[in-house]
Structures are given as C-alpha cells and as structure tokens.
Write a protein that holds these residues in place. Structure first.
Motif: not given
Length: 144
Positions: A20, A23, A25-26, A29-30, A52
C-alpha cells in the motif's frame, strides 16, 4: 538542516504494508488530509522523476517528486517541489521493515528540511510529525 521523524508498528506484514505505502499516487487511499492525487509528469508514479499533485481536503495543493523507490529495501524517497508548508529543501523517506517477533511491520518516516523564514525548526517539525501521525493512523485502517 532540521529533521522530522515518525514511526509506527503494524500487525500486518511488512510486505502487506509496503504494497500500500509504495503507491506514490495512492496517498488519498489512506492519508485523511489528502483527497486527490494525480501524476503530472515524469512517469507512471512508480519511477523516479514522477511528479504527483496532491489536493488536500482543505483545497491546498502540493507538488512532490519521487526520488527513489526501492522494493527490495521497502523504501520510498520523495521531495517537495512546492507546497503550502513552512519548509524549504524538504526530502523525506518512508521505510517499511519487518518486525520479527510479531510478524508485523515497522514503518519509519524521516524528513530533512530547512524551516521557512518566520518559522522555527520546532514549529515545522511539529506540523510535519502531526501529518505523519495522521498518515500512519490512516494507513492502519487499510493494513492494521
């Protein structure tokens, strides 16, 4: 240079946490303070040089560049290109290591920076460490 640090222990494995956290670009999400992320150039978000653009829940915008992504070491290094933070020359590494006795993971987040004019190192460090704490708590909702 000033420094900010945060660490947290997870019961999930280092591989699960890293899957997780790696990422680039993630983050939406968190991280509870980030609502959107878009790769604005430099690759697909997993290659050094990728940029990003993060949008905060308050509408603020951050541009960050991926400096290194090392899956073998489970580390990700990035730098701030521009952000509404009272820092300059910010470079940070997020690192995930296994915790052998519980089979979990140890996440550490370390940054070096220069406080912006009018801001003390303590003020900037407190602000950054609060963001890291919120991020770690958010990550724990996905991978405990």
């Amino acid at each position: 240079m000033a420094q900010a640090r945060w660490s947290s222990v997870f019961t999930s494995s280092a591989d699960e946490v890293w899957a997780v956290a790696r990422q680039f670009n993630g983050l939406p999400d968190w991280h509870p303070a980030i609502r959107a992320s878009e790769i604005a150039g430099g690759g697909n978000g997993l290659t050094p040089g990728a940029v990003r653009v993060l949008t905060g829940t308050d509408g603020s915008t951050y541009r960050e560049r991926l400096v290194a992504l090392d899956d073998a070491d489970r580390s990700l290094t990035y730098e701030i290109v521009e952000a509404p933070l009272p820092v300059r020359g910010y470079r940070s590494t997020l690192h995930v290591q296994p915790v052998a006795d519980i089979g979990g993971a140890f996440l550490s987040w370390h940054a070096t920076f220069t406080p912006a004019q009018g801001t003390t190192a303590e003020e900037a460090t407190t602000l950054l460490e609060a963001a890291y704490a919120a991020a770690a708590a958010g990550l724990r909702t996905i991978v405990p």
